[in-house]
Design a protein around this motif. Structure first.
Motif, short mmCIF file in Angstrom:
data_model
loop_
_atom_site.label_atom_id
_atom_site.label_comp_id
_atom_site.label_asym_id
_atom_site.label_seq_id
_atom_site.Cartn_x
_atom_site.Cartn_y
_atom_site.Cartn_z
N SER A 79 29.31 18.19 -11.22
CA SER A 79 30.34 17.87 -10.24
C SER A 79 31.74 18.15 -10.76
CB SER A 79 30.25 16.40 -9.83
OG SER A 79 31.29 16.03 -8.97
N ILE A 80 32.59 18.73 -9.89
CA ILE A 80 34.02 18.88 -10.13
C ILE A 80 34.72 18.13 -9.01
CG2 ILE A 80 35.96 20.47 -10.36
CD1 ILE A 80 33.98 22.63 -11.22
N GLY A 81 35.54 17.13 -9.34
CA GLY A 81 36.07 16.18 -8.38
C GLY A 81 37.15 16.72 -7.47
N ASP A 82 37.53 15.91 -6.49
CA ASP A 82 38.58 16.25 -5.53
C ASP A 82 39.89 16.52 -6.25
OD1 ASP A 82 36.66 15.65 -3.66
OD2 ASP A 82 37.52 13.71 -3.09
N GLY A 83 40.58 17.56 -5.78
CA GLY A 83 41.91 17.87 -6.31
C GLY A 83 41.97 18.08 -7.80
N ALA A 84 40.88 18.57 -8.38
CA ALA A 84 40.82 18.69 -9.84
C ALA A 84 41.96 19.50 -10.42
CB ALA A 84 39.48 19.29 -10.26
N THR A 118 30.39 15.86 -15.80
CA THR A 118 31.32 15.66 -14.68
C THR A 118 32.76 15.89 -15.10
OG1 THR A 118 31.52 13.29 -15.14
CG2 THR A 118 29.82 13.97 -13.57
N ILE A 119 33.54 16.40 -14.13
CA ILE A 119 34.98 16.50 -14.24
C ILE A 119 35.55 15.70 -13.07
CG2 ILE A 119 36.97 18.05 -14.16
CD1 ILE A 119 35.20 20.23 -15.36
N GLY A 120 36.32 14.67 -13.36
CA GLY A 120 36.73 13.71 -12.35
C GLY A 120 37.83 14.20 -11.42
N ASN A 121 38.13 13.38 -10.40
CA ASN A 121 39.20 13.68 -9.44
C ASN A 121 40.53 13.84 -10.17
OD1 ASN A 121 37.25 13.29 -7.48
ND2 ASN A 121 37.94 11.22 -6.95
N ASN A 122 41.27 14.86 -9.76
CA ASN A 122 42.62 15.10 -10.29
C ASN A 122 42.66 15.22 -11.81
OD1 ASN A 122 43.90 14.83 -7.67
ND2 ASN A 122 43.48 12.63 -7.86
N ALA A 123 41.55 15.62 -12.42
CA ALA A 123 41.48 15.66 -13.89
C ALA A 123 42.57 16.53 -14.49
CB ALA A 123 40.10 16.14 -14.33
N PHE A 124 42.85 17.66 -13.86
CA PHE A 124 43.88 18.59 -14.37
C PHE A 124 44.93 18.85 -13.29
CE2 PHE A 124 39.92 19.51 -16.63
CZ PHE A 124 40.33 19.41 -17.94
N ALA A 125 45.22 17.87 -12.49
CA ALA A 125 46.19 18.01 -11.41
C ALA A 125 47.62 17.99 -11.95
CB ALA A 125 46.00 16.90 -10.38
#
Length: 757
Positions: free
Chosen positions: A208-213, A183-190
């Motif tokens: 999964s790639i999270g919201d606004g990654a 998994t890659i969480g929300n906003n991980a690279f935001a």
């Protein structure tokens, strides 16, 4: 005070000696003298003495120097920043999860001025198997982070929410071939404004790639060159089921995104590119379970120009406004066997308040392998650019589908039908592509200049000027490999392919006597991969000599010497230069035997003397023939070799020329296929010949082009042939200077001791 007063007039040398230990001073003088003396006996010229252990001449590079070189390269890439060797002490770790950097690393940044750090985060070797996660905000906001070597964390499973959020200097994200990442969480690279490349490929466990990654990343104003713009590659992610909302929201400098082979991705978020996205090119290829393209997927993407939708096996519907309010120019819809519905207003131009019916930018559709039951709603393509084209992917077989799109776009029942020159028509493309001899596309030349294919498009029957075929460094002249180049665009997708032959490395053909002395100047051969080398053509007829055997070189050594082995009888005498792989050849000749005749011994002696003179001149003439024509045939070469001359001046000048060439060629060492310093009394004036040819004939090897299965007993090691060794030319000036310096040091030391007493 008196002692101090007495020392002041003296030379500063005494001030220095007062602070030095006497022994240290003496040792320093001895070391200096030894250095000077050593320089004096360093060999500075090659002598004639020979050595037998030739492999010792290869220079070995110390490991420490290799490491230093690697560091210098890295520093050059990082604008000469300071490399930090990361250890486990630089990170905070809890239960296998990196939660942040340690206080000691923060102190390093503070004390060492963070602006001097190169910004490359690496991890110690023990983290490869012990780290399973990057925690929330672990690297968020750390000054000057440019890259993070996440690929080294082979056991990594999770990148948590906002792990790198706000890392404004982060430039690249490389995540590939990590078997355990899930998994890659929300906003991980935001909010990583300087971000320019993201590579998420070959991640077999990622779900999964999270919201606004990546939202708020790829911002303008972070690049010295604005042309260096962003790209994202999501490919070969077989278990990826979800891509979060607004994943690329407000990515101003993101230009290309590639979604390829996402076998389990079931849907695309409608606001994937919401906001002020700079996206220009998007490719959807091999998304096996996507059933629809959602409404407003690219809505208001004001820079969008090219979208490719290919090989979506379950795609049924393209919903309204997918490309609404965009500058889309080319749309490709191919290999969509279940597509049955395209809704209205899929495309519309950017709205102009003052010109409601302004034409848009869409000018080209490429379609192919679509469902025959496809329904296209009215005004699906609202106000496209006049005079556009629909290109059937497979020519005539897709014409009926192309006609369906043309009827919709040119709808005469519409309030604004397209007629005359504005009417859309069938079209085609011509793509020019360049390949090498193995059929691989050439992307760069030997000079590292990029080589790119290009495409021309237009209405069927449109004339175009034939382009100039490029010259590619490291390759010969090309030949037309496939396609019809007639300067007219025909229906469908057409390719013109030119094939180039890569140049091969130079090799040498030697012709020597049984004593390994050159009979003629060695012949240098160059050419291209599929040029034919015919060894029968290379066997010259040399007057007074009979051909004895042919040998071939093994791998070249550092100093240019060869290991020779006899060519087996089964070896094919024709092979390509590519198959030859740079190996050299040695034709060995023995003097023709002379029959004894008692009744005419005097005559025989005279004839032998005449033949010897004739042989000398014949060899000269043969060499001159080779020099005057690089592409002469075997017959003409043999004739030249067999001709004779009695001009003694030619013999003298030839010998001088041969000697001069040897002196000026430091790599012309003995045993390199023949002794370059001698020719067994046979003069030679010809220069090295270039026998390159431009044949494009493909050759199937007659035997073993890849090597020679020769028994060990047939390999000629030539242990009696040796290379020059460094000589003993000695410079005696420096040792004398060294001895004088040592004597001076000892005297000064003694004088200093005496004064102290």
């Amino acid at each position: 005070m008196l002692m101090k007063h007495e020392k002041e007039p003296h030379h500063n040398f005494y001030k220095i000696t007062e602070h030095l230990n006497g022994k240290h001073f003496l040792y320093a003088g001895i070391a200096t003298t030894t250095l000077l003396g050593g320089m004096g006996v360093t060999p500075i010229a090659l002598a004639d003495k020979e050595v037998t252990d030739q492999t010792e001449l290869a220079t070995k590079v110390p490991t420490s120097k290799i490491k230093n070189k690697a560091k210098k390269t890295d520093r050059a890439i990082s604008d000469d920043g300071e490399v930090h060797e990361f250890t486990a002490d630089d990170f905070e770790v809890t239960n296998g999860v990196i939660t942040g950097v340690s206080d000691s690393f923060n102190e390093y940044l503070a004390l060492g001025d963070w602006q001097s750090w190169d910004g490359h985060v690496t991890f110690p070797a023990e983290f490869a198997t012990s780290i399973i996660g990057i925690g929330s905000y672990a690297f968020s906001g750390i000054e000057s982070v440019r890259t993070v070597d996440l690929n080294s964390l082979t056991s990594l499973q999770t990148i948590s929410e906002s792990a790198f959020d706000g890392s404004e200097t982060l430039e690249a994200i490389e995540l590939s071939n990590l078997d355990n990442l899930k998994t890659i969480g929300n906003n991980a690279f935001a909010n990583c404004g300087a971000l320019r490349t993201v590579n998420l490929t070959n991640l077999p466990a990622l779900t999964s790639i999270g919201d606004g990654a990546f939202a708020g990343s790829f911002m303008t104003g972070y690049y010295e060159e604005e042309d260096n713009l962003g790209s994202v590659n999501l490919a070969n992610l077989p278990k990826l089921t979800r891509i979060g909302d607004a994943i690329f929201n407000s990515c101003e400098s993101l230009k290309t995104v590639n979604f390829t082979n996402l076998d389990n991705l079931r849907s695309l978020p409608r606001d994937m590119f919401d906001g002020d996205s700079g996206i220009t090119t998007v490719t959807f290829d091999g998304l096996a379970k996507i059933e629809s393209l959602p409404s407003e997927l690219f809505y208001n993407c004001k820079n969008l120009t090219t979208v490719t939708i290919n090989n979506l096996a379950k795609l049924e519907t393209i919903e309204d406004n997918v490309f609404g309010q965009t500058t889309l120019q080319t749309l490709t819809l191919t290999n969509l066997p279940n597509l049955i519905q395209i809704n209205e207003s899929v495309y519309s131009p950017i709205y102009d308040y003052y010109n409601e019916h302004q034409y848009g930018t869409l000018s080209q559709l490429i379609i192919g392998n679509l469902n025959t039951a496809l329904t296209i709603e009215n005004d699906t393509f609202y106000n496209p650019h006049p005079g556009g084209i629909v290109i059937p992917l497979n020519g005539d077989s897709d014409v009926s589908a192309a006609q369906k799109f043309l009827a919709n776009i040119n709808d005469l029942n519409n309030s604004y039908p397209l007629v005359g020159h504005d009417k859309w028509q069938l079209g085609g493309t011509v793509t020019y592509k360049y390949i090498d001899q193995d059929g691989q596309v050439i992307s760069t030349g030997a000079d590292r200049k990029p080589i790119t294919s290009f495409t021309l498009s237009g209405k069927v029957g449109t004339k175009y000027d034939l382009p100039t075929i490029p010259t590619i460094a490291g390759y010969g002249k090309p030949t037309l490999y496939s396609g019809t180049e007639n300067g007219t665009i025909s229906i469908g997708m057409n390719e013109i392919v030119y094939q180039y032959q890569a140049a091969t490395s130079e090799f040498t053909i030697y012709r020597v006597d049984i004593n390994d002395q050159n009979l003629v100047t060695p012949e240098k051969v160059t050419g291209f991969m599929n040029d034919i080398l015919d060894l029968d053509d290379k066997e010259l007829a040399i007057n007074g000599y009979d051909f004895k055997e042919l040998s071939i070189s093994g791998l070249s050594r550092v100093v240019g010497d060869y290991t020779w082995q006899a060519v087996p009888d089964s070896f094919g005498k024709q092979l390509t230069l590519g198959a030859n792989a740079g190996r050299s050849y040695k034709f060995v000749y023995a003097k023709t035997a002379v029959k004894n005749n008692d009744s005419s011994s005097s005559s025989s002696s005279s004839n032998n003397s005449s033949n010897s003179s004739s042989n000398t001149n014949n060899s000269n003439n043969n060499s001159a023939g080779n020099s005057s024509s690089q592409s002469s045939s075997t017959a003409s070469t043999s004739s030249s070799a067999a001709s004779s001359s009695t001009d003694k001046k030619n013999d003298d000048s030839t010998a001088k020329s041969s000697s001069s060439n040897t002196a000026n060629n430091p790599t012309g060492l003995p045993v390199t296929g023949g002794n370059s310093t001698g020719t067994s009394g046979i003069g030679s004036t010809n220069t090295n010949r270039d026998t390159s040819r431009s044949s494009s004939t493909r050759y199937m090897p007659l035997s073993t082009d890849s090597g020679f299965n020769t028994p060990t007993s047939s390999v000629r090691r030539n242990s009696d042939r040796v290379l020059p060794q460094s000589g003993y030319v000695v410079n005696r000036v420096l040792p004398v200077i060294g001895a004088i310096a040592l004597a001076g040091v000892i005297g000064l030391y003694a004088f200093s001791k005496k004064r102290k007493l």
